[in-house]
Design an enzyme around this catalytic site. Structure first.
Site: not given
Ligand SMILES: N[C@@H](CCC(=O)NCCCC(=O)O)C(=O)O
Length: 250
Positions: A112, A220, A222
């Site tokens: 991500c 994701h 994981e």
């Molecule tokens: N911030 C970036 C990457 C998004 C990301 O890694 N999401 C994982 C976390 C999800 C959450 O808990 O909000 C984007 O928005 O593209």
């Protein structure tokens, strides 16, 4: 043989009024349950990390997701606070780990935010608020309270025949989750695009001519590593590369 070690770069988080170096449990759990390795968290620092010394001691790098976004200046775009939140220390730490792991042939899995950092680290760009683009699906985290529903498997990705990802998952359509508002815009020259969503969003890349496993995914794996076959296969493949690297290093 001792368990291999996989490094996870931390995020900067403010908890109880002061800064922590933190990563969500789902990534640590996926390392342990999905690869059989041990996870260590690398502090997010704009300076002060000895990346080579860290990489001398690990057998893989897992770059996690995060709500924060890569700082736009790092890929040549103007900074708009609306594109935040930002985490410059995470940017610095992740991208140094990514570049050096690729150079040294240390297995790398980027998830991500991680695939976005991989792309920027190798010279690519990002697009923001992709859901506002014509024809684009809304890839953002579902606005629900329960994390299992946030990470629900809800979109198709199409894996290209003959790709590295096809050797891991198989060729064709797979179901994954989606929690992002940014995505790869211009892919870095060294990245092969290996899976896309129905709306064309880049969902998986592989580093061309990499010495070892070097894969990025926008979804994701994981989160459902213990129950979803597609997620488990990706971590199993990463784990095999990590174990082989560890064995060769000893
Ligand atoms: N911030 C970036 C990457 C998004 C990301 O890694 N999401 C994982 C976390 C999800 C959450 O808990 O909000 C984007 O928005 O593209």
């Amino acid at each position: 043989m001792p368990a291999p070690i996989i490094a996870i770069p931390a995020d900067t988080r403010e908890l109880d009024g002061y800064n922590w170096h933190a990563t969500p449990h789902q990534y640590v759990n996926a390392v342990v349950k999905g690869t059989g390795a041990t996870a260590i968290v690398v502090p997010a620092l704009e300076s002060g990390n000895d990346i080579e010394s860290i990489l001398d001691r690990v057998d893989g790098v897992l770059v996690s997701g995060s709500r924060s976004n890569v700082y736009p200046e790092l890929y040549g775009k103007p900074v708009n606070e609306a594109d935040g939140p930002f985490d410059r220390a995470r940017d610095t730490t992740s991208m140094e780990l990514i570049r050096r792991a690729i150079d040294r042939g240390i297995p790398l899995l980027a998830i991500c935010r991680g695939i976005q950092e991989l792309n920027v680290a190798l010279g690519g760009t990002l697009e923001t608020e992709i859901q506002e683009q014509p024809g684009k699906w809304d890839h953002r985290r579902p606005d629900v309270p329960e994390r299992d529903r946030m990470y629900a498997i809800r979109q198709s990705v199409h894996v290209k025949e003959g790709s590295c990802m096809a050797s891991i998952l198989g060729t064709g359509e797979f179901q994954v989750n989606s929690l992002h508002r940014q995505a790869i815009g211009k892919a870095a020259p060294r990245l092969a695009i290996e899976a896309v969503a129905d709306d064309g969003t880049i969902e998986a890349v592989n580093v061309i001519d990499a010495k070892n496993f070097a894969v990025g995914v926008q979804w994701h794996p994981e989160y459902w590593v213990e129950s979803d076959e597609t997620s488990a296969r990706l971590f199993k493949s990463f784990g095999e590369a990590v174990k082989a690297y560890a064995a060769a290093r000893r």
